[in-house]
Design a protein around this motif. Structure first.
Motif, PDB file in Angstrom:
ATOM      1  N   ALA A  45      -2.976  -4.116  -0.647  1.00 29.92           N
ATOM      2  CA  ALA A  45      -3.339  -3.112  -1.651  1.00 29.92           C
ATOM      3  C   ALA A  45      -2.658  -1.767  -1.373  1.00 29.92           C
ATOM      4  O   ALA A  45      -2.233  -1.071  -2.298  1.00 29.92           O
ATOM      5  CB  ALA A  45      -4.859  -2.943  -1.684  1.00 29.92           C
ATOM      6  N   ILE A  46      -2.550  -1.397  -0.109  1.00 31.53           N
ATOM      7  CA  ILE A  46      -1.856  -0.144   0.239  1.00 31.53           C
ATOM      8  C   ILE A  46      -0.378  -0.239  -0.134  1.00 31.53           C
ATOM      9  O   ILE A  46       0.214   0.702  -0.692  1.00 31.53           O
ATOM     10  CB  ILE A  46      -2.030   0.163   1.735  1.00 31.53           C
ATOM     11  N   PHE A  47       0.245  -1.381   0.164  1.00 31.32           N
ATOM     12  CA  PHE A  47       1.645  -1.582  -0.195  1.00 31.32           C
ATOM     13  C   PHE A  47       1.817  -1.573  -1.708  1.00 31.32           C
ATOM     14  O   PHE A  47       2.811  -1.051  -2.233  1.00 31.32           O
ATOM     15  CB  PHE A  47       2.127  -2.893   0.406  1.00 31.32           C
ATOM     16  N   ASP A  48       0.844  -2.125  -2.429  1.00 30.47           N
ATOM     17  CA  ASP A  48       0.873  -2.112  -3.896  1.00 30.47           C
ATOM     18  C   ASP A  48       0.848  -0.678  -4.414  1.00 30.47           C
ATOM     19  O   ASP A  48       1.590  -0.330  -5.346  1.00 30.47           O
ATOM     20  CB  ASP A  48      -0.331  -2.901  -4.424  1.00 30.47           C
ATOM     21  N   PHE A  49       0.022   0.159  -3.829  1.00 28.05           N
ATOM     22  CA  PHE A  49      -0.065   1.565  -4.249  1.00 28.05           C
ATOM     23  C   PHE A  49       1.258   2.291  -4.012  1.00 28.05           C
ATOM     24  O   PHE A  49       1.726   3.063  -4.871  1.00 28.05           O
ATOM     25  CB  PHE A  49      -1.202   2.246  -3.485  1.00 28.05           C
TER      26      PHE A  49
ATOM     27  N   TYR B  67       1.667   3.793 -18.109  1.00 26.56           N
ATOM     28  CA  TYR B  67       0.840   2.706 -17.576  1.00 26.56           C
ATOM     29  C   TYR B  67       0.736   2.777 -16.055  1.00 26.56           C
ATOM     30  O   TYR B  67      -0.359   2.573 -15.491  1.00 26.56           O
ATOM     31  CB  TYR B  67       1.424   1.350 -17.990  1.00 26.56           C
ATOM     32  N   LEU B  68       1.838   3.068 -15.389  1.00 28.17           N
ATOM     33  CA  LEU B  68       1.808   3.145 -13.931  1.00 28.17           C
ATOM     34  C   LEU B  68       0.875   4.256 -13.443  1.00 28.17           C
ATOM     35  O   LEU B  68       0.153   4.081 -12.451  1.00 28.17           O
ATOM     36  CB  LEU B  68       3.225   3.369 -13.400  1.00 28.17           C
ATOM     37  N   VAL B  69       0.888   5.378 -14.125  1.00 28.34           N
ATOM     38  CA  VAL B  69      -0.019   6.471 -13.746  1.00 28.34           C
ATOM     39  C   VAL B  69      -1.473   6.037 -13.933  1.00 28.34           C
ATOM     40  O   VAL B  69      -2.333   6.293 -13.071  1.00 28.34           O
ATOM     41  CB  VAL B  69       0.292   7.732 -14.565  1.00 28.34           C
ATOM     42  N   LEU B  70      -1.774   5.367 -15.039  1.00 30.32           N
ATOM     43  CA  LEU B  70      -3.138   4.908 -15.297  1.00 30.32           C
ATOM     44  C   LEU B  70      -3.564   3.796 -14.343  1.00 30.32           C
ATOM     45  O   LEU B  70      -4.772   3.602 -14.111  1.00 30.32           O
ATOM     46  CB  LEU B  70      -3.264   4.414 -16.743  1.00 30.32           C
ATOM     47  N   SER B  71      -2.608   3.043 -13.795  1.00 31.66           N
ATOM     48  CA  SER B  71      -2.951   1.937 -12.900  1.00 31.66           C
ATOM     49  C   SER B  71      -3.227   2.388 -11.469  1.00 31.66           C
ATOM     50  O   SER B  71      -3.747   1.602 -10.671  1.00 31.66           O
ATOM     51  CB  SER B  71      -1.810   0.904 -12.891  1.00 31.66           C
ATOM     52  N   LEU B  72      -2.894   3.631 -11.132  1.00 35.57           N
ATOM     53  CA  LEU B  72      -3.105   4.105  -9.767  1.00 35.57           C
ATOM     54  C   LEU B  72      -4.584   4.067  -9.356  1.00 35.57           C
ATOM     55  O   LEU B  72      -4.889   3.652  -8.223  1.00 35.57           O
ATOM     56  CB  LEU B  72      -2.538   5.515  -9.604  1.00 35.57           C
TER      57      LEU B  72
ATOM     58  N   ILE C 123      -6.192   2.028  -6.159  1.00 34.77           N
ATOM     59  CA  ILE C 123      -7.028   2.627  -5.117  1.00 34.77           C
ATOM     60  C   ILE C 123      -8.319   1.832  -4.942  1.00 34.77           C
ATOM     61  O   ILE C 123      -8.804   1.641  -3.813  1.00 34.77           O
ATOM     62  CB  ILE C 123      -7.323   4.097  -5.462  1.00 34.77           C
ATOM     63  N   VAL C 124      -8.888   1.356  -6.041  1.00 35.96           N
ATOM     64  CA  VAL C 124     -10.079   0.500  -5.952  1.00 35.96           C
ATOM     65  C   VAL C 124      -9.774  -0.755  -5.145  1.00 35.96           C
ATOM     66  O   VAL C 124     -10.596  -1.238  -4.360  1.00 35.96           O
ATOM     67  CB  VAL C 124     -10.591   0.145  -7.364  1.00 35.96           C
ATOM     68  N   GLY C 125      -8.560  -1.306  -5.321  1.00 40.30           N
ATOM     69  CA  GLY C 125      -8.170  -2.475  -4.541  1.00 40.30           C
ATOM     70  C   GLY C 125      -8.074  -2.180  -3.051  1.00 40.30           C
ATOM     71  O   GLY C 125      -8.288  -3.064  -2.222  1.00 40.30           O
ATOM     72  N   ILE C 126      -7.758  -0.927  -2.700  1.00 39.95           N
ATOM     73  CA  ILE C 126      -7.717  -0.557  -1.281  1.00 39.95           C
ATOM     74  C   ILE C 126      -9.133  -0.435  -0.722  1.00 39.95           C
ATOM     75  O   ILE C 126      -9.424  -0.905   0.384  1.00 39.95           O
ATOM     76  CB  ILE C 126      -6.951   0.771  -1.111  1.00 39.95           C
TER      77      ILE C 126
ATOM     78  N   HIS D 244     -11.674  -7.232  -1.642  1.00 36.24           N
ATOM     79  CA  HIS D 244     -12.094  -8.582  -2.019  1.00 36.24           C
ATOM     80  C   HIS D 244     -12.339  -8.730  -3.523  1.00 36.24           C
ATOM     81  O   HIS D 244     -12.646  -9.832  -3.980  1.00 36.24           O
ATOM     82  CB  HIS D 244     -13.375  -8.959  -1.260  1.00 36.24           C
ATOM     83  N   LEU D 245     -12.234  -7.643  -4.284  1.00 38.54           N
ATOM     84  CA  LEU D 245     -12.426  -7.732  -5.726  1.00 38.54           C
ATOM     85  C   LEU D 245     -11.230  -8.421  -6.383  1.00 38.54           C
ATOM     86  O   LEU D 245     -10.088  -7.992  -6.224  1.00 38.54           O
ATOM     87  CB  LEU D 245     -12.619  -6.336  -6.324  1.00 38.54           C
ATOM     88  N   THR D 246     -11.490  -9.481  -7.106  1.00 40.18           N
ATOM     89  CA  THR D 246     -10.407 -10.213  -7.776  1.00 40.18           C
ATOM     90  C   THR D 246     -10.198  -9.765  -9.218  1.00 40.18           C
ATOM     91  O   THR D 246      -9.125  -9.959  -9.776  1.00 40.18           O
ATOM     92  CB  THR D 246     -10.702 -11.719  -7.766  1.00 40.18           C
ATOM     93  N   GLY D 247     -11.222  -9.171  -9.840  1.00 38.35           N
ATOM     94  CA  GLY D 247     -11.089  -8.751 -11.228  1.00 38.35           C
ATOM     95  C   GLY D 247     -10.046  -7.666 -11.410  1.00 38.35           C
ATOM     96  O   GLY D 247      -9.237  -7.710 -12.343  1.00 38.35           O
ATOM     97  N   VAL D 248     -10.036  -6.689 -10.511  1.00 43.32           N
ATOM     98  CA  VAL D 248      -9.055  -5.610 -10.589  1.00 43.32           C
ATOM     99  C   VAL D 248      -7.643  -6.148 -10.388  1.00 43.32           C
ATOM    100  O   VAL D 248      -6.705  -5.785 -11.117  1.00 43.32           O
ATOM    101  CB  VAL D 248      -9.375  -4.523  -9.546  1.00 43.32           C
ATOM    102  N   ARG D 249      -7.477  -7.014  -9.407  1.00 40.08           N
ATOM    103  CA  ARG D 249      -6.160  -7.589  -9.135  1.00 40.08           C
ATOM    104  C   ARG D 249      -5.683  -8.439 -10.303  1.00 40.08           C
ATOM    105  O   ARG D 249      -4.486  -8.417 -10.657  1.00 40.08           O
ATOM    106  CB  ARG D 249      -6.242  -8.435  -7.855  1.00 40.08           C
ATOM    107  N   LEU D 250      -6.582  -9.185 -10.931  1.00 39.54           N
ATOM    108  CA  LEU D 250      -6.206 -10.012 -12.081  1.00 39.54           C
ATOM    109  C   LEU D 250      -5.805  -9.147 -13.269  1.00 39.54           C
ATOM    110  O   LEU D 250      -4.836  -9.449 -13.979  1.00 39.54           O
ATOM    111  CB  LEU D 250      -7.376 -10.922 -12.454  1.00 39.54           C
ATOM    112  N   LEU D 251      -6.521  -8.035 -13.487  1.00 42.23           N
ATOM    113  CA  LEU D 251      -6.176  -7.128 -14.581  1.00 42.23           C
ATOM    114  C   LEU D 251      -4.803  -6.509 -14.371  1.00 42.23           C
ATOM    115  O   LEU D 251      -3.988  -6.419 -15.305  1.00 42.23           O
ATOM    116  CB  LEU D 251      -7.243  -6.032 -14.687  1.00 42.23           C
TER     117      LEU D 251
END
Length: 208
Positions: free
Chosen positions: A48-52, A108-113, A117-120, A124-131
């Motif tokens: 998640a950190i690498f994704d950010f 979109y990238l700005v809104l996805s930040l 952060i929630v993923g960090i 274990h949340l899969t809903g955010v990652r799936l979205l």
């Protein structure tokens, strides 16, 4: 309990109770499961950190492509003000689509930040990652289409097309061609980062 008496000392044997053995056997698997969960959570947090970080890089690339293409304009100097040749990005629909697509991707990238952060915080949340993986896939298609359309126009500007009697214009509009070429390269970099983000999210979901 058994007592054994010898000449020098007396040894008392206390057998291990069944309840004690049961508790020990139950404690070991629980510790193993807890360790595995901790390792999985640490690995997902690292992803998640690498994704950010990748999203920040993609924002920089998409914004650079948008700003560079959107401000590209060159006018050839001539002796009179009545006859001038001008090249601008809004003269071509492909370049207009390029600016719009990269601007949408930047927004979109700005809104996805915040979701990243929630993923960090909650790895274990899969809903955010799936979205994120769904919208990232859409952005891959949009950015790739825009960059490919603009790249075809840039190629014609550099090389022309003798069959269609299209002459290359980059010898006259050198600054214009240099700017649009840089914008296309930045857009392809953003598209590559999006593809890597999709792959990263897919691996994170698979290992859940």
């Amino acid at each position: 309990m058994e007592a054994t008496k010898s000449s020098d000392e007396t040894t008392i044997h206390i057998p291990e109770s069944t309840s004690t053995r049961g508790k020990a056997a139950a404690t070991v698997p629980a510790m193993v499961v807890s360790t595995k969960a901790t390792q999985a959570g640490g690995w997902k947090r690292g992803v998640a950190i690498f994704d950010f970080i990748l999203r920040l890089c993609a924002i920089a690339a998409a914004l650079a492509a948008t700003a560079t293409m959107g401000t590209t304009d060159q006018t050839l100097p001539f002796f009179t003000q009545f006859f001038q040749f001008q090249a601008s990005y809004d003269d071509l629909p492909a370049f207009q689509f390029f600016v719009i697509a990269n601007a949408v991707a930047s927004g979109y990238l700005v809104l996805s930040l915040p979701f990243s952060i929630v993923g960090i915080v909650r790895p274990h949340l899969t809903g955010v990652r799936l979205l994120l993986i769904i919208f990232d896939t859409v952005m891959v298609a949009l950015i790739t289409a825009a960059a490919a359309a603009a790249a075809s126009i840039v190629y014609l500007a550099h090389s022309g097309n003798t069959n269609a009697n299209w002459n290359p214009i980059c010898q006259q509009f050198g600054d214009f061609c240099q700017s649009v070429s840089g914008a296309v390269v930045a857009s392809f970099i953003a598209a590559a980062i999006f593809i890597f983000l999709v792959m990263l999210s897919a691996v994170a979901l698979k290992r859940h």
